[in-house]
Design a protein around this motif. Structure first.
Motif, PDB file in Angstrom:
ATOM      1  N   THR A 247      22.788  45.785  -6.500  1.00 43.65           N
ATOM      2  CA  THR A 247      21.976  44.846  -5.742  1.00 43.65           C
ATOM      3  C   THR A 247      20.672  45.530  -5.371  1.00 43.65           C
ATOM      4  O   THR A 247      20.559  46.759  -5.403  1.00 43.65           O
ATOM      5  CB  THR A 247      22.695  44.417  -4.456  1.00 43.65           C
ATOM      6  OG1 THR A 247      22.842  45.561  -3.596  1.00 43.65           O
ATOM      7  CG2 THR A 247      24.065  43.816  -4.763  1.00 43.65           C
ATOM      8  N   MET A 248      19.693  44.743  -4.971  1.00 40.10           N
ATOM      9  CA  MET A 248      18.424  45.328  -4.585  1.00 40.10           C
ATOM     10  C   MET A 248      18.591  46.243  -3.369  1.00 40.10           C
ATOM     11  O   MET A 248      17.930  47.275  -3.264  1.00 40.10           O
ATOM     12  CB  MET A 248      17.406  44.221  -4.290  1.00 40.10           C
ATOM     13  CG  MET A 248      16.901  43.510  -5.539  1.00 40.10           C
ATOM     14  SD  MET A 248      15.981  44.617  -6.651  1.00 40.10           S
ATOM     15  CE  MET A 248      14.519  44.932  -5.658  1.00 40.10           C
ATOM     16  N   ARG A 249      19.464  45.876  -2.460  1.00 38.26           N
ATOM     17  CA  ARG A 249      19.694  46.723  -1.284  1.00 38.26           C
ATOM     18  C   ARG A 249      20.177  48.103  -1.690  1.00 38.26           C
ATOM     19  O   ARG A 249      19.677  49.122  -1.216  1.00 38.26           O
ATOM     20  CB  ARG A 249      20.726  46.074  -0.357  1.00 38.26           C
ATOM     21  CG  ARG A 249      20.986  46.869   0.933  1.00 38.26           C
ATOM     22  CD  ARG A 249      22.141  46.253   1.717  1.00 38.26           C
ATOM     23  NE  ARG A 249      22.271  46.838   3.044  1.00 38.26           N
ATOM     24  CZ  ARG A 249      22.889  47.998   3.308  1.00 38.26           C
ATOM     25  NH1 ARG A 249      23.420  48.709   2.307  1.00 38.26           N
ATOM     26  NH2 ARG A 249      22.961  48.458   4.555  1.00 38.26           N
ATOM     27  N   ALA A 250      21.129  48.129  -2.634  1.00 38.61           N
ATOM     28  CA  ALA A 250      21.676  49.405  -3.098  1.00 38.61           C
ATOM     29  C   ALA A 250      20.664  50.160  -3.955  1.00 38.61           C
ATOM     30  O   ALA A 250      20.510  51.383  -3.843  1.00 38.61           O
ATOM     31  CB  ALA A 250      22.966  49.171  -3.881  1.00 38.61           C
ATOM     32  N   ALA A 251      19.949  49.431  -4.821  1.00 37.62           N
ATOM     33  CA  ALA A 251      19.002  50.075  -5.738  1.00 37.62           C
ATOM     34  C   ALA A 251      17.845  50.729  -4.995  1.00 37.62           C
ATOM     35  O   ALA A 251      17.341  51.771  -5.409  1.00 37.62           O
ATOM     36  CB  ALA A 251      18.477  49.057  -6.742  1.00 37.62           C
ATOM     37  N   LEU A 252      17.425  50.115  -3.885  1.00 39.54           N
ATOM     38  CA  LEU A 252      16.257  50.619  -3.161  1.00 39.54           C
ATOM     39  C   LEU A 252      16.612  51.511  -1.975  1.00 39.54           C
ATOM     40  O   LEU A 252      15.712  52.023  -1.301  1.00 39.54           O
ATOM     41  CB  LEU A 252      15.406  49.450  -2.644  1.00 39.54           C
ATOM     42  CG  LEU A 252      14.840  48.465  -3.667  1.00 39.54           C
ATOM     43  CD1 LEU A 252      13.925  47.467  -2.969  1.00 39.54           C
ATOM     44  CD2 LEU A 252      14.091  49.170  -4.779  1.00 39.54           C
ATOM     45  N   SER A 253      17.897  51.709  -1.718  1.00 41.47           N
ATOM     46  CA  SER A 253      18.304  52.409  -0.490  1.00 41.47           C
ATOM     47  C   SER A 253      17.725  53.813  -0.382  1.00 41.47           C
ATOM     48  O   SER A 253      17.140  54.176   0.649  1.00 41.47           O
ATOM     49  CB  SER A 253      19.831  52.455  -0.379  1.00 41.47           C
ATOM     50  OG  SER A 253      20.391  53.116  -1.501  1.00 41.47           O
ATOM     51  N   GLY A 257      14.662  54.831   2.150  1.00 36.66           N
ATOM     52  CA  GLY A 257      15.087  55.704   3.245  1.00 36.66           C
ATOM     53  C   GLY A 257      16.550  55.582   3.567  1.00 36.66           C
ATOM     54  O   GLY A 257      17.226  56.565   3.849  1.00 36.66           O
ATOM     55  N   SER A 258      17.065  54.350   3.516  1.00 34.89           N
ATOM     56  CA  SER A 258      18.490  54.104   3.756  1.00 34.89           C
ATOM     57  C   SER A 258      18.793  52.667   3.366  1.00 34.89           C
ATOM     58  O   SER A 258      17.883  51.861   3.132  1.00 34.89           O
ATOM     59  CB  SER A 258      18.834  54.307   5.237  1.00 34.89           C
ATOM     60  OG  SER A 258      18.224  53.296   6.036  1.00 34.89           O
ATOM     61  N   GLY A 259      20.083  52.344   3.319  1.00 32.41           N
ATOM     62  CA  GLY A 259      20.469  50.981   2.994  1.00 32.41           C
ATOM     63  C   GLY A 259      19.967  49.989   4.024  1.00 32.41           C
ATOM     64  O   GLY A 259      19.498  48.896   3.676  1.00 32.41           O
ATOM     65  N   ALA A 260      20.030  50.364   5.293  1.00 31.02           N
ATOM     66  CA  ALA A 260      19.565  49.478   6.364  1.00 31.02           C
ATOM     67  C   ALA A 260      18.063  49.231   6.255  1.00 31.02           C
ATOM     68  O   ALA A 260      17.585  48.103   6.433  1.00 31.02           O
ATOM     69  CB  ALA A 260      19.906  50.079   7.718  1.00 31.02           C
ATOM     70  N   GLU A 261      17.307  50.300   5.960  1.00 29.38           N
ATOM     71  CA  GLU A 261      15.861  50.145   5.820  1.00 29.38           C
ATOM     72  C   GLU A 261      15.509  49.302   4.594  1.00 29.38           C
ATOM     73  O   GLU A 261      14.561  48.512   4.623  1.00 29.38           O
ATOM     74  CB  GLU A 261      15.209  51.525   5.733  1.00 29.38           C
ATOM     75  CG  GLU A 261      15.227  52.291   7.055  1.00 29.38           C
ATOM     76  CD  GLU A 261      14.641  53.682   6.922  1.00 29.38           C
ATOM     77  OE1 GLU A 261      13.582  53.935   7.512  1.00 29.38           O
ATOM     78  OE2 GLU A 261      15.244  54.511   6.210  1.00 29.38           O
ATOM     79  N   ALA A 262      16.284  49.488   3.508  1.00 27.24           N
ATOM     80  CA  ALA A 262      16.058  48.687   2.308  1.00 27.24           C
ATOM     81  C   ALA A 262      16.300  47.214   2.597  1.00 27.24           C
ATOM     82  O   ALA A 262      15.519  46.345   2.182  1.00 27.24           O
ATOM     83  CB  ALA A 262      16.963  49.170   1.173  1.00 27.24           C
ATOM     84  N   GLU A 263      17.372  46.929   3.338  1.00 23.57           N
ATOM     85  CA  GLU A 263      17.691  45.538   3.666  1.00 23.57           C
ATOM     86  C   GLU A 263      16.604  44.921   4.540  1.00 23.57           C
ATOM     87  O   GLU A 263      16.171  43.788   4.317  1.00 23.57           O
ATOM     88  CB  GLU A 263      19.042  45.451   4.359  1.00 23.57           C
ATOM     89  CG  GLU A 263      19.437  44.021   4.699  1.00 23.57           C
ATOM     90  CD  GLU A 263      20.926  43.858   4.956  1.00 23.57           C
ATOM     91  OE1 GLU A 263      21.300  42.783   5.443  1.00 23.57           O
ATOM     92  OE2 GLU A 263      21.700  44.798   4.642  1.00 23.57           O
ATOM     93  N   GLU A 264      16.155  45.659   5.520  1.00 28.16           N
ATOM     94  CA  GLU A 264      15.104  45.163   6.407  1.00 28.16           C
ATOM     95  C   GLU A 264      13.820  44.888   5.620  1.00 28.16           C
ATOM     96  O   GLU A 264      13.136  43.881   5.836  1.00 28.16           O
ATOM     97  CB  GLU A 264      14.833  46.196   7.500  1.00 28.16           C
ATOM     98  CG  GLU A 264      13.784  45.765   8.513  1.00 28.16           C
ATOM     99  CD  GLU A 264      13.524  46.837   9.564  1.00 28.16           C
ATOM    100  OE1 GLU A 264      12.517  46.717  10.289  1.00 28.16           O
ATOM    101  OE2 GLU A 264      14.318  47.801   9.644  1.00 28.16           O
ATOM    102  N   LEU A 265      13.515  45.781   4.711  1.00 29.04           N
ATOM    103  CA  LEU A 265      12.323  45.640   3.877  1.00 29.04           C
ATOM    104  C   LEU A 265      12.405  44.390   3.003  1.00 29.04           C
ATOM    105  O   LEU A 265      11.454  43.612   2.902  1.00 29.04           O
ATOM    106  CB  LEU A 265      12.185  46.888   3.004  1.00 29.04           C
ATOM    107  CG  LEU A 265      11.051  46.929   1.969  1.00 29.04           C
ATOM    108  CD1 LEU A 265       9.715  46.988   2.679  1.00 29.04           C
ATOM    109  CD2 LEU A 265      11.230  48.141   1.063  1.00 29.04           C
TER     110      LEU A 265
END
Length: 298
Positions: A247-253, A257-265
């Motif tokens: 997923t994009m969350r996992a790919a960009l984590s 910086g982290s999974g949480a930051e990727a999700e927020e982004l």
């Protein structure tokens, strides 16, 4: 005599020129020469060139397509990496198109190492401005990088037609949601709208490649409106497809910086964190890059 009636190089002509140069086509340089005049006419017709255009041709080889382009366009600049082949091309043009030879310029160089300014500076005098079209039989092993490099260097290019390996053609023209949609598809979409314009069989080449070729027609368009640079957007694309099943969350984590930051982004960019890269448009990647650099730039 119309352009459809002018003679073009046949298989016998191509082999004669190859013998003259002691040339043995190599896979390293992607040398597969078109030996069928009707295929050349098909390519030129599909390019939809205007008589006033300046065409950039990459990898002209022994001149099969070059002659056809000179019959339709105002000027042709050809870039050929094989120096002896590049030196022969003006001679072949003088023999086959004596009235058009002064409308051709040949640059003996690697297209990937040329700047737009260098290409424009080497153009024939008949070219009233930089190239407006790209028409080429591109070497399979460098087709995508060459296209992306030239489109970045020459914003004057409005359209074009390139012949590439069929699989490469499918990737360049794939849309979001397709199984083969990936980095080439999205980066091409930054510059242009690309569509399949036909399939070319193996028998019209010497030596014959193992698989068919595809014709890709493209029309330039304005890149997405964004405060992010092209380099920044392309960085996101590369990261997203490095592990395309994620997923994009996992790919960009890690990148974010982290999974949480990727999700927020992603949420801020209006992208579903659970989505995969292959369903996103180039505009989605632009928004992600914009959000990321807005947060990380002091």
């Amino acid at each position: 005599m119309t352009s459809e009636e002018l003679p073009l190089l046949s298989g016998a002509d191509i082999r004669r020129l190859a013998d003259l140069l002691h040339l043995r086509p190599t896979k390293t340089l992607g040398q597969n020469y078109v030996i069928d005049p009707n295929t050349i006419r098909r390519i030129v017709n599909a390019a939809h060139l205007e008589s006033t255009e300046h065409v950039l041709e990459i990898g002209p080889g022994l001149g099969s397509l070059t002659l056809g382009l000179l019959d339709r366009a105002q000027a042709v600049t050809a870039v050929e990496i094989d120096v002896p082949v590049a030196e022969q091309l003006p001679k072949t043009t003088e023999q086959w198109r004596p009235d058009s030879a002064d409308r051709l310029a040949v640059i003996p160089a690697d297209a990937l190492k040329l700047t737009g300014d260098e290409i424009v500076a080497a153009a024939p005098a008949a070219a009233h401005g930089p190239p407006t079209a790209i028409v080429a039989n591109l070497p399979y092993n460098v087709a995508v990088p060459v296209m992306l490099h030239l489109l970045a260097e020459l914003p004057s290019v409005r359209h074009g037609l390139v012949m590439v390996q069929h699989e490469v053609a499918e990737r360049l023209t794939a849309g979001p949601g397709s199984k083969i949609y990936g980095v080439p598809s999205v980066k091409m979409a930054w510059y242009a709208e690309a569509t399949m314009a036909g399939v070319i069989g193996t028998k019209v080449f010497w030596p014959a490649p193992r698989i068919n070729s595809g014709l890709v027609h493209f029309t330039a368009r304005t890149p997405p409106a964004t405060t992010a640079t092209r380099t920044q957007v392309f960085e996101v694309i590369d990261v997203a497809f490095a592990q395309r099943r994620k997923t994009m969350r996992a790919a960009l984590s890690a990148w974010a910086g982290s999974g949480a930051e990727a999700e927020e982004l992603l949420v801020a960019a209006g992208v579903d964190p659970k989505a995969r890269g292959e369903v996103l448009h180039v505009t989605d990647f632009a928004r992600i890059a914009e959000q990321y650099h807005a947060r990380t730039t002091p």
